[in-house]
Scaffold this active site. Sequence first.
Site, PDB file in Angstrom:
ATOM      1  N   PHE A  55       0.837  -1.219   0.000  1.00 48.92           N
ATOM      2  CA  PHE A  55       0.000   0.000   0.000  1.00 48.92           C
ATOM      3  C   PHE A  55       0.857   1.249   0.000  1.00 48.92           C
ATOM      4  O   PHE A  55       0.478   2.274   0.561  1.00 48.92           O
ATOM      5  CB  PHE A  55      -0.971   0.010   1.191  1.00 48.92           C
ATOM      6  N   GLN A 105      -8.825  -6.175  -7.372  1.00 48.99           N
ATOM      7  CA  GLN A 105      -8.121  -4.926  -7.060  1.00 48.99           C
ATOM      8  C   GLN A 105      -9.096  -3.765  -6.892  1.00 48.99           C
ATOM      9  O   GLN A 105      -8.948  -2.941  -5.997  1.00 48.99           O
ATOM     10  CB  GLN A 105      -7.117  -4.592  -8.166  1.00 48.99           C
ATOM     11  N   GLY A 121       0.489  -9.135  -4.184  1.00 46.01           N
ATOM     12  CA  GLY A 121      -0.809  -9.736  -3.895  1.00 46.01           C
ATOM     13  C   GLY A 121      -1.827  -9.507  -4.993  1.00 46.01           C
ATOM     14  O   GLY A 121      -3.003  -9.850  -4.859  1.00 46.01           O
ATOM     15  N   THR A 122      -1.358  -8.950  -6.119  1.00 49.87           N
ATOM     16  CA  THR A 122      -2.285  -8.543  -7.166  1.00 49.87           C
ATOM     17  C   THR A 122      -2.442  -9.576  -8.273  1.00 49.87           C
ATOM     18  O   THR A 122      -3.389  -9.510  -9.044  1.00 49.87           O
ATOM     19  CB  THR A 122      -1.776  -7.246  -7.816  1.00 49.87           C
ATOM     20  N   GLU A 126      -5.151   1.576  -7.690  1.00 45.11           N
ATOM     21  CA  GLU A 126      -5.475   2.600  -6.693  1.00 45.11           C
ATOM     22  C   GLU A 126      -6.771   3.342  -6.946  1.00 45.11           C
ATOM     23  O   GLU A 126      -7.341   3.940  -6.025  1.00 45.11           O
ATOM     24  CB  GLU A 126      -4.310   3.593  -6.598  1.00 45.11           C
ATOM     25  N   GLY A 149       2.575  -1.038 -12.345  1.00 41.94           N
ATOM     26  CA  GLY A 149       3.335  -2.272 -12.514  1.00 41.94           C
ATOM     27  C   GLY A 149       3.017  -3.011 -13.794  1.00 41.94           C
ATOM     28  O   GLY A 149       3.910  -3.304 -14.599  1.00 41.94           O
TER      29      GLY A 149
HETATM   30 MO1  MOS Z   1       1.018   2.679  -4.212  1.00 43.77          MO
HETATM   31  S1  MOS Z   1       0.673   4.041  -2.702  1.00 43.77           S
HETATM   32  O1  MOS Z   1       1.449   3.668  -5.500  1.00 43.77           O
HETATM   33  O2  MOS Z   1       2.383   1.809  -3.730  1.00 43.77           O
END
Ligand code: MOS
Length: 698
Positions: free
Chosen positions: A234, A594, A461-462, A661, A503
């Site tokens: 996070f 997510q 974890g994604t 996010e 990512g």
């Molecule tokens: Mo997230 S707060 O961009 O790792």
Amino acid sequence: MSHAPQLTGAPVVRREARDKVTGTARYAAEHTPPGTLYAWPVPATIAAGRVTAVRAVDALAVPGVHTVLTHDNAPRLAEPDDPILAVLQNDRVPHHGWPIALVVAESPEAARTGAGRLLVEYESDEHDVTLTEDHPGLYTPEEANGGFPAVRRRGDFERSFAAAPVQIDATYRMSSLHNHPMEPHAATAWWEDGHLTVHDSSQGSNAVRKSLARVFGLDPGRVTVVSEHVGGGFGSKGTTRPQPVLAAMAARHTGHPVKTVFPRAQLAEVVGHRAPTIQRVRLGADLDGTLHAVSQEIVTHTSTIKEFVEQAAVPARTMYGSPASTTTHRVAALDVPSPSWMRAPGEASGMYALESAMDELACALGMDPVELRLRNDPATEPDSGRPFSSRGLAACLREGAARFGWQGRDPRPAARQEGRWLLGTGVASATYPVLVSRSSARAHAAADGTFRIEVNATDIGTGARTVLAQIAASALGVDVESVEVRIGSTDLPTAPLAGGSSGTASWGWAVHKAATALADRLAGHRGPLPAEGFTATGDTEEETAADSPYARHAFGAHFAETAVDSVTGEVRVRRLLGVYAAGKILNARTARSQFTGGMVMGLGMALTEGAAIDPVFGDFTAKDLASYHVPVNADALDIQAHWIEEDDRHLNPMGSKGIGEIGIVGTAAAIGNAVRHATGARLRELPLTPDRLLPYLL
Ligand code: MOS
């Protein structure tokens, strides 16, 4: 090449799922080479001053305690790339919780007991940990986090605002927030012939390798950092944290492998936090809802050792058309832990205030809040004037309204009641920038017809392995099961962190490039492959350096239904529904997870998460998960994520935008707006706890 089924987009089950549920997936603290010692960090108990003495006699007398490291005897480090890594180097205490010693022992229990027996003496200075909107230390920084200019002005805000027939001027407040990933920050380190190997819980091990190489004065080739499985970050594991530095120092000092795990109650003060914000938002509009003036002014804190400015006014530069706009950040350096990235930094905090103010404007106008947002949907990015590569906000609002059953909503506050529950609904917009960084990757075709992808991606974890296999399989035109994916080590091709929701775009682009090159090579080859197979590489240096003429963002719309207990002030979120426009969705299953995970984080921000700083002791008052409340399953009742199909050619070869996010962004505002609708009470401070609501309900 045979024609393959459409592989990206398919709801492929994540590859390491079985390893995780059976406990065979190993995390950073689950590596125990022979002779491993365990280190327990000791946090400062003052908020400012110096350590004058550390008396270790009693600690060293604890059976099993091997060593106590302090600034007196710890290995010297070169100046780090981040001041938070300069641990045990001098006697200064910049904030409460700063690591001032490390007790190293043969078991974690002995280390912990030893830490409890350490006698530390301090010389305290006065400290200041309290942010106010008129704090004398407030200044305007050059930049906010992310390299955004701290101040942007377009048009004459004051004049436009003064002339607007409808004006909103409201100030919103949020306390600090903590990342609290399930897996605490942990590292296991050992030295062998001058080579440092570290298993670290990190969102990106290349950056950790760089930090370690720098502080220990090593060539990066002499450092290996592995982050194979990571139990969430996070943002708090997006930059190097002290645990690999402490573990490597202790390993060098003792000659043993050393494991350092920050206990939960120490995390808040060493791994970054979302800084508190005080946000003044002013909106000036015509009677038909057209915005003429938008201003968002942020006040926030940073530490005395590092400037980090939560970029909360940045999303207002993208969201709504307005000829006049002012967006500013001011910051005060207090005696607090260094804030950092947390769960959509900037967007999550800033959009709470902006989207709450938009609701206030809709109420003042007597206008539907969905309609108000559609009315101000700009054709080009307000701040830059650039066209959007795609902007699906209106589509998300419309589809969300239809799915949620928004139409026919009675706008009157406190009009729906069910026994003692007051019911209301609210809406808010979401946005998150499309970020991408340079990555490299390697693709290998083996003689047996299988494939291997190598890239130093990190799975926090994604489902990174899974989606990268899908991207490679699509480019190669092969079955996804025939593609092995290796990630999570600096021994693999260099790649950026799992952060900024970038990512998949960053690693995936390089994987796509390598796999496409490999496919071309295979297409030109006749007969069986040579024994060593074929290998191709991809590096997106050029592609990611190119400046886009387009403003690139994901968008979304959040709808919430809340029930407020008119007796206790408790808020329940009965329904949360999000619709996203985030480019091509590459894996429907992991993407949904997510999105809904982000919405749950937004729910926590709205209702339960908040971290006060004690002005006397200078520490966070909620240090563990018993006091810092994250939502649990019983809070997440009906959470739905949907998306609209976007075909955006200005992103990357997969056509994807980030999805990690955006689920968080605007969710808290949608819930706050629903609470206002349910009760008539406009709270301008998060979280919406019963004590804050009760005065309005009596
Ligand atoms: Mo997230 S707060 O961009 O790792």
